[in-house]
Motif scaffolding. Structure first.
Motif, PDB file in Angstrom:
ATOM      1  N   VAL A   1    -109.734 -34.982  80.624  1.00 19.87           N
ATOM      2  CA  VAL A   1    -110.242 -34.190  79.503  1.00 19.87           C
ATOM      3  C   VAL A   1    -109.636 -32.798  79.624  1.00 19.87           C
ATOM      4  CG1 VAL A   1    -112.294 -33.419  78.264  1.00 19.87           C
ATOM      5  CG2 VAL A   1    -112.377 -35.537  79.621  1.00 19.87           C
ATOM      6  N   ILE A   2    -108.904 -32.398  78.597  1.00 18.20           N
ATOM      7  CA  ILE A   2    -108.144 -31.142  78.639  1.00 18.20           C
ATOM      8  C   ILE A   2    -108.764 -30.147  77.670  1.00 18.20           C
ATOM      9  CG2 ILE A   2    -105.859 -30.119  78.250  1.00 18.20           C
ATOM     10  CD1 ILE A   2    -105.157 -33.424  78.576  1.00 18.20           C
ATOM     11  N   TYR A   3    -109.017 -28.942  78.139  1.00 14.30           N
ATOM     12  CA  TYR A   3    -109.463 -27.885  77.220  1.00 14.30           C
ATOM     13  C   TYR A   3    -108.316 -26.900  77.050  1.00 14.30           C
ATOM     14  CZ  TYR A   3    -110.220 -25.247  81.540  1.00 14.30           C
ATOM     15  OH  TYR A   3    -110.034 -24.621  82.755  1.00 14.30           O
ATOM     16  N   ARG A   4    -108.189 -26.372  75.849  1.00 13.51           N
ATOM     17  CA  ARG A   4    -107.109 -25.421  75.551  1.00 13.51           C
ATOM     18  C   ARG A   4    -107.719 -24.188  74.893  1.00 13.51           C
ATOM     19  NH1 ARG A   4    -102.587 -28.425  76.387  1.00 13.51           N
ATOM     20  NH2 ARG A   4    -102.716 -30.678  76.013  1.00 13.51           N
ATOM     21  N   ASN A   5    -107.578 -23.041  75.565  1.00 12.15           N
ATOM     22  CA  ASN A   5    -108.022 -21.770  75.001  1.00 12.15           C
ATOM     23  C   ASN A   5    -106.890 -21.041  74.307  1.00 12.15           C
ATOM     24  OD1 ASN A   5    -110.647 -22.082  76.123  1.00 12.15           O
ATOM     25  ND2 ASN A   5    -109.836 -21.458  78.109  1.00 12.15           N
ATOM     26  N   SER A   6    -105.669 -21.420  74.634  1.00 14.29           N
ATOM     27  CA  SER A   6    -104.487 -20.842  74.010  1.00 14.29           C
ATOM     28  C   SER A   6    -103.361 -21.855  74.127  1.00 14.29           C
ATOM     29  CB  SER A   6    -104.106 -19.518  74.670  1.00 14.29           C
ATOM     30  OG  SER A   6    -103.666 -19.746  75.987  1.00 14.29           O
ATOM     31  N   LEU A   7    -102.236 -21.541  73.507  1.00 14.47           N
ATOM     32  CA  LEU A   7    -101.098 -22.453  73.517  1.00 14.47           C
ATOM     33  C   LEU A   7     -99.877 -21.719  74.065  1.00 14.47           C
ATOM     34  CD1 LEU A   7    -101.671 -24.121  70.022  1.00 14.47           C
ATOM     35  CD2 LEU A   7    -102.300 -25.018  72.282  1.00 14.47           C
ATOM     36  N   PRO A   8     -99.794 -21.599  75.393  1.00 17.77           N
ATOM     37  CA  PRO A   8     -98.669 -20.870  75.993  1.00 17.77           C
ATOM     38  C   PRO A   8     -97.364 -21.630  75.821  1.00 17.77           C
ATOM     39  CG  PRO A   8     -99.966 -21.953  77.682  1.00 17.77           C
ATOM     40  CD  PRO A   8    -100.721 -22.133  76.403  1.00 17.77           C
ATOM     41  N   GLU A   9     -96.279 -20.926  75.954  1.00 16.33           N
ATOM     42  CA  GLU A   9     -94.977 -21.574  75.921  1.00 16.33           C
ATOM     43  C   GLU A   9     -94.922 -22.630  77.030  1.00 16.33           C
ATOM     44  OE1 GLU A   9     -90.221 -20.423  76.280  1.00 16.33           O
ATOM     45  OE2 GLU A   9     -91.739 -18.850  76.317  1.00 16.33           O
ATOM     46  N   GLY A  10     -94.411 -23.798  76.703  1.00 14.66           N
ATOM     47  CA  GLY A  10     -94.373 -24.886  77.677  1.00 14.66           C
ATOM     48  C   GLY A  10     -95.523 -25.855  77.510  1.00 14.66           C
ATOM     49  N   SER A  11     -96.524 -25.517  76.675  1.00 12.79           N
ATOM     50  CA  SER A  11     -97.629 -26.431  76.428  1.00 12.79           C
ATOM     51  C   SER A  11     -97.112 -27.708  75.779  1.00 12.79           C
ATOM     52  CB  SER A  11     -98.672 -25.774  75.519  1.00 12.79           C
ATOM     53  OG  SER A  11     -99.644 -26.727  75.114  1.00 12.79           O
ATOM     54  N   SER A  12     -97.645 -28.845  76.219  1.00 14.73           N
ATOM     55  CA  SER A  12     -97.231 -30.139  75.661  1.00 14.73           C
ATOM     56  C   SER A  12     -97.554 -30.246  74.171  1.00 14.73           C
ATOM     57  CB  SER A  12     -97.934 -31.269  76.411  1.00 14.73           C
ATOM     58  OG  SER A  12     -99.338 -31.155  76.246  1.00 14.73           O
ATOM     59  N   VAL A  13     -98.468 -29.407  73.707  1.00 11.42           N
ATOM     60  CA  VAL A  13     -98.848 -29.443  72.288  1.00 11.42           C
ATOM     61  C   VAL A  13     -97.628 -29.261  71.385  1.00 11.42           C
ATOM     62  CG1 VAL A  13    -100.022 -28.081  70.494  1.00 11.42           C
ATOM     63  CG2 VAL A  13    -101.261 -28.782  72.546  1.00 11.42           C
ATOM     64  N   PHE A  14     -96.702 -28.372  71.754  1.00 15.71           N
ATOM     65  CA  PHE A  14     -95.551 -28.096  70.879  1.00 15.71           C
ATOM     66  C   PHE A  14     -94.611 -29.298  70.790  1.00 15.71           C
ATOM     67  CE2 PHE A  14     -96.953 -23.851  72.311  1.00 15.71           C
ATOM     68  CZ  PHE A  14     -97.292 -23.342  71.065  1.00 15.71           C
ATOM     69  N   ARG A  15     -94.448 -30.006  71.892  1.00 17.32           N
ATOM     70  CA  ARG A  15     -93.622 -31.226  71.864  1.00 17.32           C
ATOM     71  C   ARG A  15     -94.273 -32.270  70.965  1.00 17.32           C
ATOM     72  NH1 ARG A  15     -94.669 -35.481  74.609  1.00 17.32           N
ATOM     73  NH2 ARG A  15     -95.857 -34.376  76.226  1.00 17.32           N
ATOM     74  N   ARG A  16     -95.593 -32.414  71.063  1.00 18.00           N
ATOM     75  CA  ARG A  16     -96.296 -33.413  70.250  1.00 18.00           C
ATOM     76  C   ARG A  16     -96.276 -33.040  68.768  1.00 18.00           C
ATOM     77  NH1 ARG A  16    -101.671 -32.912  73.276  1.00 18.00           N
ATOM     78  NH2 ARG A  16    -102.463 -34.593  71.938  1.00 18.00           N
ATOM     79  N   LEU A  17     -96.349 -31.734  68.492  1.00 15.98           N
ATOM     80  CA  LEU A  17     -96.242 -31.290  67.094  1.00 15.98           C
ATOM     81  C   LEU A  17     -94.855 -31.595  66.537  1.00 15.98           C
ATOM     82  CD1 LEU A  17     -98.085 -27.850  67.334  1.00 15.98           C
ATOM     83  CD2 LEU A  17     -98.790 -29.742  65.854  1.00 15.98           C
ATOM     84  N   ARG A  18     -93.812 -31.324  67.341  1.00 16.41           N
ATOM     85  CA  ARG A  18     -92.440 -31.586  66.897  1.00 16.41           C
ATOM     86  C   ARG A  18     -92.219 -33.061  66.605  1.00 16.41           C
ATOM     87  NH1 ARG A  18     -91.042 -27.967  71.056  1.00 16.41           N
ATOM     88  NH2 ARG A  18     -90.477 -29.709  72.419  1.00 16.41           N
ATOM     89  N   LYS A  19     -92.825 -33.911  67.430  1.00 15.40           N
ATOM     90  CA  LYS A  19     -92.632 -35.356  67.260  1.00 15.40           C
ATOM     91  C   LYS A  19     -93.559 -35.956  66.195  1.00 15.40           C
ATOM     92  CE  LYS A  19     -90.929 -36.521  71.885  1.00 15.40           C
ATOM     93  NZ  LYS A  19     -91.164 -37.352  73.093  1.00 15.40           N
ATOM     94  N   GLY A  20     -94.462 -35.138  65.654  1.00 11.62           N
ATOM     95  CA  GLY A  20     -95.388 -35.640  64.642  1.00 11.62           C
ATOM     96  C   GLY A  20     -96.531 -36.465  65.214  1.00 11.62           C
TER      97      GLY A  20
END
Length: 341
Positions: free
Chosen positions: A125-144
């Motif tokens: 279970v992952i909590y995110r308070n911010s989205l720093p550079e290198g966060s996996s979120v950006f890769r997942r956003l790019r891939k849709g």
């Protein structure tokens, strides 16, 4: 044995009863799901053990159930303030680890629907308070794989974005390679009811708030982190594994990340990492990627100091003779500049 912790089972868990075990926090480290890397980072194990114990004791005071029993010194389980020195062994309650069935197309989690309790929930279970550079979120956003709405946002975020409300994210725990999950799929594989799943998400948010407040006293910002849970023999949610450390969390000090990210940045510059990216997810991908290179000695020593200084300043106890966190993180920032270049 795990990639960074060893487990000794003192009493095995049974269907309806938790067992007892001891975690030995090693000086090993792991990045990119590879497993054990070629170096040891001095005193990392002791620092992580002590920080995790500190948070287990803080969280228990706030009414959160955990598997923590105490820290092992002279073969006795002690509380943090009873120790004579730094230790790297922790006594915990053990639950059953039930593996999903491997199938041709993935994993079958149907067994979890029939468990009454006393098992590890197969989620990180992952909590995110911010989205720093290198966060996996950006890769997942790019891939849709996710959209901004999945993060509670109205537009694509930029690296460094601070979130008004923490995002609770999920990934698999017991698969060969961690796989991010949408909320509905996480509920489906967990074996939890919808009410239990909501309680789990709320508990993760509460733990996040407490960690954020505690590390803030040492001038540390809690960017994101992971927690793991089990159901005890009475089917009550229980926090397990380790919590609140620089390995479980992405911390920042004066805008400098104080986590394994510096090690990831070093390896991202290597040919080994290129092969990891190429083969990860395939059968025997670790073998195809080959053995990772060793760390430069000065980087390894700086990371060792980071763990020790973080332990001193988070716990408020001087377990290690090491420079201040401010001085250590200045040194780390110089390495970051090199590997960012």
């Amino acid at each position: 044995m795990g990639s960074v912790k060893d487990l000794t089972v003192i009493k095995k868990p049974e269907d309806d009863r938790t067992g007892i075990g001891r975690f030995l926090f090693s000086d090993r480290y792991s990045v990119f799901d590879y497993g054990e890397m070629p170096d040891l980072i001095e005193n990392k194990g002791k620092a992580l053990c002590l920080i995790s114990a500190y948070f287990f004791e803080i969280l228990e005071k706030d009414g959160i159930s955990t598997h923590y029993i105490g820290l092992v010194e002279e073969e006795k389980a002690k509380r943090l303030d009873e120790l004579d020195g730094a230790v790297n062994e922790m006594e915990v309650r053990l639950v059953r680890v039930v593996e999903p069935e491997r199938t041709g197309s993935g994993y079958d989690y149907s067994i979890f629907k029939n468990l009454n309790g006393n098992y590890l929930i197969p989620l990180e279970v992952i909590y995110r308070n911010s989205l720093p550079e290198g966060s996996s979120v950006f890769r997942r956003l790019r891939k849709g794989e996710i959209g901004p709405e999945d993060l509670g946002l109205t537009e694509i975020p930029t690296p460094g974005s601070r979130l008004e409300k923490p995002v609770i994210d999920f990934s698999t725990k017991l698969e060969d390679t961690d796989r991010y999950l949408r909320r509905r799929e996480a509920l489906e594989i967990s074996g939890l009811s919808e009410e239990e799943f909501e309680e789990l998400a709320e508990l993760a948010e509460k733990i996040d708030r407490i960690i954020t407040e505690e590390v803030g006293k040492a001038g540390i910002e809690n960017l994101d982190g992971k927690v793991e849970f089990a159901l005890d023999e009475n089917r009550k949610l229980m926090l397990v594994d380790a919590v609140g450390t620089p390995d479980e969390c992405r911390f920042s000090f004066d805008g400098i990340e104080m986590s394994k990210e510096i090690l990831r940045k070093f390896y991202r510059k290597t040919e080994w990492y290129r092969l990891v990216e190429k083969f990860k997810g395939e059968e025997n991908w670790r073998g195809h990627a080959g053995k990772p290179p060793k760390l430069p000695e000065d980087l390894k020593n700086a990371v060792s100091e980071m763990y020790m200084s973080a332990c001193n300043e988070i716990t408020g106890m001087k377990f290690f003779d090491t420079p201040s966190l401010k001085d250590v993180m200045k040194k780390i920032s110089e390495f970051m500049e090199v590997y960012d270049g």
